[in-house]
Design an enzyme around this catalytic site. Sequence first.
Site, short mmCIF file in Angstrom:
data_model
loop_
_atom_site.label_atom_id
_atom_site.label_comp_id
_atom_site.label_asym_id
_atom_site.label_seq_id
_atom_site.Cartn_x
_atom_site.Cartn_y
_atom_site.Cartn_z
N LYS A 1 0.82 -1.22 0.00
CA LYS A 1 0.00 0.00 0.00
C LYS A 1 0.86 1.27 0.00
O LYS A 1 0.60 2.19 -0.76
CB LYS A 1 -0.86 0.09 1.28
CG LYS A 1 -1.89 -0.97 1.46
CD LYS A 1 -2.80 -0.61 2.64
CE LYS A 1 -2.09 -0.55 3.99
NZ LYS A 1 -1.64 -1.84 4.51
N ARG B 1 -0.62 -8.82 13.45
CA ARG B 1 -1.17 -7.77 12.58
C ARG B 1 -2.06 -8.37 11.50
O ARG B 1 -3.07 -7.78 11.12
CB ARG B 1 -0.04 -6.97 11.95
CG ARG B 1 0.62 -6.06 12.96
CD ARG B 1 1.96 -5.58 12.49
NE ARG B 1 1.87 -4.65 11.39
CZ ARG B 1 2.87 -4.42 10.55
NH1 ARG B 1 4.01 -5.06 10.68
NH2 ARG B 1 2.72 -3.54 9.59
N ARG C 1 11.31 -2.20 11.04
CA ARG C 1 10.38 -1.75 12.07
C ARG C 1 10.20 -2.84 13.12
O ARG C 1 10.16 -4.01 12.79
CB ARG C 1 9.02 -1.43 11.45
CG ARG C 1 8.95 -0.04 10.89
CD ARG C 1 7.79 0.15 9.97
NE ARG C 1 6.56 -0.47 10.44
CZ ARG C 1 5.42 -0.44 9.75
NH1 ARG C 1 5.37 0.16 8.58
NH2 ARG C 1 4.35 -1.03 10.22
N ARG D 1 11.30 -6.39 4.63
CA ARG D 1 10.92 -4.99 4.53
C ARG D 1 11.82 -4.10 5.39
O ARG D 1 12.16 -4.44 6.50
CB ARG D 1 9.46 -4.82 4.98
CG ARG D 1 8.96 -3.41 4.81
CD ARG D 1 7.49 -3.39 4.64
NE ARG D 1 6.81 -3.40 5.93
CZ ARG D 1 5.55 -2.96 6.08
NH1 ARG D 1 4.87 -2.55 5.04
NH2 ARG D 1 5.00 -3.01 7.25
N ARG E 1 -9.17 1.70 8.66
CA ARG E 1 -8.78 0.32 8.94
C ARG E 1 -9.85 -0.42 9.72
O ARG E 1 -9.67 -1.59 10.05
CB ARG E 1 -7.52 0.36 9.80
CG ARG E 1 -6.28 -0.15 9.12
CD ARG E 1 -5.18 0.03 10.14
NE ARG E 1 -4.02 -0.74 9.85
CZ ARG E 1 -2.94 -0.27 9.21
NH1 ARG E 1 -2.92 0.94 8.75
NH2 ARG E 1 -1.90 -1.05 9.04
P1 ADP Z 1 1.12 -1.57 7.68
O1 ADP Z 1 0.14 -1.05 6.68
O2 ADP Z 1 2.32 -2.12 7.07
O3 ADP Z 1 0.50 -2.46 8.70
P2 ADP Z 1 1.18 1.05 8.97
O4 ADP Z 1 2.43 1.84 8.98
O5 ADP Z 1 0.05 1.50 8.12
O6 ADP Z 1 1.66 -0.40 8.59
O7 ADP Z 1 0.64 0.90 10.46
C1 ADP Z 1 1.45 0.50 11.53
C2 ADP Z 1 0.69 0.49 12.83
O8 ADP Z 1 0.17 1.80 13.10
C3 ADP Z 1 -0.55 -0.40 12.86
O9 ADP Z 1 -0.23 -1.73 13.17
C4 ADP Z 1 -1.38 0.28 13.97
O10 ADP Z 1 -0.90 -0.02 15.25
C5 ADP Z 1 -1.11 1.74 13.70
N1 ADP Z 1 -2.10 2.32 12.74
C6 ADP Z 1 -1.85 2.86 11.52
N2 ADP Z 1 -2.97 3.27 10.91
C7 ADP Z 1 -3.99 2.98 11.76
C8 ADP Z 1 -5.40 3.13 11.72
N3 ADP Z 1 -6.03 3.66 10.64
N4 ADP Z 1 -6.12 2.70 12.79
C9 ADP Z 1 -5.53 2.17 13.87
N5 ADP Z 1 -4.21 1.98 13.97
C10 ADP Z 1 -3.43 2.37 12.94
#
Ligand code: ADP
Length: 210
Positions: free
Chosen positions: A13, A167, A156, A123, A88
């Site tokens: 994404k 996740r 990360r 990654r 999400r």
């Molecule tokens: P990825 O898409 O690879 O899982 P992100 O960088 O988008 O990684 O998100 C990392 C973390 O940040 C998530 O696991 C969550 O803890 C938090 N996070 C990000 N976006 C949201 C969201 N829209 N709602 C809740 N938590 C979020």
Amino acid sequence: MNIIMLGAPGAGKGTQAAVLSEHFGIPTISTGNMIREALKNGTEMGLKAKSFMDEGKLVPDEVVIGIVKERLSEDDCKKGFILDGFPRTIPQAEALDDMGVDIQYVININISDERIINRMSGRRVCENCGRPYHIVNLKPKKEGVCDDCNGTLVQRKDDHPDTVLARLKVYHTETEPLVGYYKKQGKLVDVEGQDSVDDTTAAVLKVIEA
Ligand code: ADP
Ligand code: ZN
């Protein structure tokens, strides 16, 4: 043009959002990057989010909805934006609808859990600007160094294998229902995630420009 990038963690994404941002000249709004930034700066929100993030859990809806609402009100979003990692959950999607935001496309990048687990181990992310890389599929020009800002590439904490499984579970229970939500609204566009970033990009641009 307002676009949402949907898909499991590690589906690509963020990378595709960056491509579309450049293509259309509109900003990417990545909630993950914003939360990591807040954490780095030691803000109250960042500290609150840390424990959730480290365990691979979602940060509470009201926190994320608040930061997105604020960000979308900024001037550079007027021409359009790419949402990466938001919404999400169903309540987040409903909050976005309630804000009166008009979304044209929801790009759902499909990829199997098995391939995600393989990918996540490779990654890396720029410690400074957040740009994503992969040690096999998306190498920087110079190993361990960001092409854009010379920042150091790191893994990360939440990309470690145990957290990745947590996740994925969260993705299937909380985020996947959004596929049906946006299908019903007629906005969903399915794209098969490819191993090659360029192939995925080509597939994404094809559906958007069709
Ligand atoms: P990825 O898409 O690879 O899982 P992100 O960088 O988008 O990684 O998100 C990392 C973390 O940040 C998530 O696991 C969550 O803890 C938090 N996070 C990000 N976006 C949201 C969201 N829209 N709602 C809740 N938590 C979020
Ligand atoms: Zn960088």
